[in-house]
Design an enzyme around this catalytic site. Structure first.
Site, mmCIF file in Angstrom:
data_model
loop_
_atom_site.group_PDB
_atom_site.id
_atom_site.type_symbol
_atom_site.label_atom_id
_atom_site.label_comp_id
_atom_site.label_asym_id
_atom_site.label_seq_id
_atom_site.Cartn_x
_atom_site.Cartn_y
_atom_site.Cartn_z
ATOM 1 N N ASP A 342 13.390 -8.800 -0.225
ATOM 2 C CA ASP A 342 12.261 -7.854 0.494
ATOM 3 C C ASP A 342 12.290 -6.645 -0.032
ATOM 4 O O ASP A 342 13.447 -5.943 -0.128
ATOM 5 C CB ASP A 342 12.644 -7.930 1.871
ATOM 6 N N GLU A 371 10.674 -8.643 -4.491
ATOM 7 C CA GLU A 371 9.413 -7.966 -4.215
ATOM 8 C C GLU A 371 9.025 -6.793 -4.697
ATOM 9 O O GLU A 371 9.516 -5.750 -4.484
ATOM 10 C CB GLU A 371 9.230 -7.952 -2.679
ATOM 11 N N ASP A 445 1.702 -10.817 3.750
ATOM 12 C CA ASP A 445 1.446 -9.264 3.776
ATOM 13 C C ASP A 445 -0.090 -9.151 3.145
ATOM 14 O O ASP A 445 -0.336 -8.037 3.398
ATOM 15 C CB ASP A 445 2.369 -8.591 2.645
#
Length: 617
Positions: A342, A371, A445
């Site tokens: 993340d 990410e 997201d």
């Protein structure tokens, strides 16, 4: 238009794209004979160093009008290099620069340079993912096994209205608690492995599964424990073992830039029996956090108070995550096939270097996916250029540039921009990275793919506007058409397609939390699922999708055509009308292997917003 250099053509630059250390690279420029060129130079700059000018050699004449200049030089150090060319002629000196950041060069006195990425020659990425399909699961919202859970905190709201909208309204104190749970669990995922296998899935990416006190679980409370609503450590081992029988690996979400304030490490709520950093400066975890004025004034992720930031360079934290007995190795040893990091662009080099070392020590074939929302080859953060993809940190990244390019092209027919984005990424990224790019068009997201393609934009719209908003029957029909076209591109571009759970079933929804509904078991769009299954079959049956080179055939007037390897041709029409596309001569008499449309010997009729896949006979 006269093109003196094109970084995508092998006779101008070889090898194509990023190169391994200790590779000799050939550069060749072409100038008009009537320029009477008397000298040429490669102007190159390693990132952070001074510019160098290296004389080029006259190479040959091509016909009566072209004069070629050439240089071959080795690149022994990993890093980013930026280059252009200079030449001397009767009227002085000038240069060759990139045309608007693209592959083609123009004769001009100044402009943009080309990028050359040089990566460690020992860098490889896991073969098991190449040519495969990723399936992303938000664990609480996929499938409930029906089994009773033990040790579930009493402050959670458990829901059985599986078609209900996730809670989003703030409470009386103005806080959104994210404390409603639909009880999806690891055993439920295991029960659906045969379904995932039927889609051709080879990798399941799970959003966080560790104990946490929000339903998204990005506020980790205990890295060593599965959240009790999801199951147990034994359930996780069972899931990984059973998934392997289907040829599927499980990768986990590592949230290491912050923890939850309600965690055994910070313990602001006093829930745990450990001495948390919020409770005492003598806590073993105190050094992890960024206190400005202990205990209440601390740095937190994007200002969210329940997410206190970690000082990731802290040796104790690095050892806790990446050391011999660390978190990374623990879950790999229990069956995980890798990690997705993340906000990887918020993790410093010291952490990423150590994380790769620890992961690859435990399992050299484990995947490390980061990410990063931009071009990860040249991104700057922490005040310096990052080296995610040079061989010592990430294996690959979530491919947001491709996602944006696909959605924009399918919605608006921006063929030229689509082509430029694809070429830029495939040229800037090392080939081992390109082969395992996570090619999503929707995630936890972002808005659901079908909503992003056919719905009204939600930019600058609040949750009140987004809540309960679904596509009209007419717009849904349009959305399904656009989604099918987008899926073909997603499944055929370099990298690995990633399907966000339920997109293949036609789920709608705007951004968090409306993109996180429960999977509609029993109410799926079965025709759409069959479409995805057929795409999965195409990938399995054609080696070009394993590592075949991408080459543009055309990109104009709302239509793109490209090849993968030597024998796959893809044509996508984003116009609101059908087109007749004439094949390049070498593709005459090719076989249509996917999609509907009339195919003649030398052309195909392609309906509006349709993509077809062809194969050489």
């Amino acid at each position: 238009m006269y093109i003196p250099f094109n970084s995508g053509k092998d006779y101008h630059k070889y090898p194509f794209g990023a190169v391994k250390t200790e590779t000799e690279v050939t550069f060749r420029i072409i100038l008009p004979r009537d320029f009477c060129c008397t000298g040429a130079r490669l102007v190159i700059k390693k990132d952070g160093e001074n510019e160098k000018k290296i004389p080029m050699n006259w190479d040959c004449m091509q016909g009566n009008n072209e004069e070629w200049w050439k240089i071959q030089i080795p690149f022994n150090e990993a890093g980013l290099y930026f280059y252009h060319f200079e030449y001397d002629y009767n009227f002085g000196s000038s240069g060759i620069f990139s045309n608007a950041g693209g592959q083609e060069g123009i004769l001009t006195g100044s402009g943009e340079s080309w990028q050359l990425t040089v990566y460690d020659k020992s860098f490889t990425t896991p073969n098991w993912l190449k040519g495969g399909i990723i399936y992303q699961i938000f664990p609480d919202r996929f499938c409930f096994s029906g089994e009773k859970k033990e040790g579930v905190p009493s402050d959670r709201i458990l829901r059985i209205d599986y078609d209900g909208e996730p809670f989003w309204r703030p409470d009386e104190n103005g806080k959104t608690l994210n404390n409603d749970y639909f009880c999806g669990d690891l055993k439920g995922i295991q029960n659906k492995l045969s379904y995932l296998a039927s889609l051709g899935v080879s990798c399941v990416y799970l959003n966080p599964i560790f104990e946490a006190h929000s339903n998204h679980r990005y506020d980790t409370a205990d890295y060593k424990k599965i959240d009790p609503l999801l199951g147990t450590e034994d359930d996780f081992k069972s899931l990984c073992k059973k998934a392997e029988e289907y040829g599927i690996k499980i990768i986990l979400d590592g949230v290491f830039s912050h923890t939850g304030s309600d965690s055994r490490y910070f313990n602001k709520e006093g829930r745990y029996d450990t001495l948390g950093a919020y409770e005492s400066k003598n806590s073993e975890y105190y050094k992890w956090y960024k206190f400005k004025n202990w205990p209440d004034d601390y740095e937190c992720w994007w200002g969210v108070k329940i997410l206190p930031e970690i000082i990731e360079e802290t040796p104790e934290f690095i050892d806790f995550i990446s050391g011999e007995n660390g978190i990374a190795k623990k879950w790999l040893s229990l069956g995980a096939g890798g990690w997705r990091l993340d906000v990887a662009d918020e993790l410093p080099d010291e952490f990423l270097d150590s994380f790769r070392k620890g992961v690859k020590e435990e399992n050299p074939d484990a995947l490390i996916l980061g990410e990063v929302w931009e071009d990860a080859s040249n991104k700057s953060s922490y005040g310096k250029r990052r080296r995610y993809l040079q061989g010592q940190q990430l294996d690959s990244v979530m491919n947001y540039p491709f996602a944006d390019a696909i959605i924009d092209f399918v919605r608006y027919g921006t063929a030229e921009n689509f082509n430029k984005t694809i070429l830029k990424i495939t040229e800037n990224y090392p080939k081992p990275v390109v082969d395992v790019l996570m090619n999503h068009i929707g995630t936890h997201d972002t808005a659901r793919a079908i909503t992003a393609l056919a719905g009204e934009s939600c930019e600058y719209k609040d949750r009140q506007w987004q809540a309960g908003r679904i596509l009209s029957a007419e717009k849904r029909k349009e959305g399904l058409m656009l989604l099918k076209e987008a899926a073909v591109l997603q499944f055929t571009l370099p990298g690995v397609p990633s399907v966000y759970y339920g997109d293949e079933a036609g789920m709608e929804g705007y951004k968090d939390p409306f993109n996180r509904g429960f999977y509609p078991w029993g109410n799926e769009d079965k025709e759409l699922i069959e479409y995805y299954k057929a795409l999965g079959k195409i990938r399995r049956e054609n080696g070009a999708f394993f590592d075949g080179r991408y080459s543009t055939v055309s990109a104009t007037l709302g239509c793109v055509a490209f090849t993968r390897g030597e024998d796959i041709l893809v044509i996508a029409n984003s116009n609101n009308h059908s087109i007749k596309y004439y094949f390049p001569q070498e593709w005459n008499n090719c076989e249509k292997v996917f999609g509907d449309g009339y195919v003649a010997e030398n052309y195909a009729e392609i309906a509006e917003h349709t993509a077809l896949i062809f194969k050489k006979r």
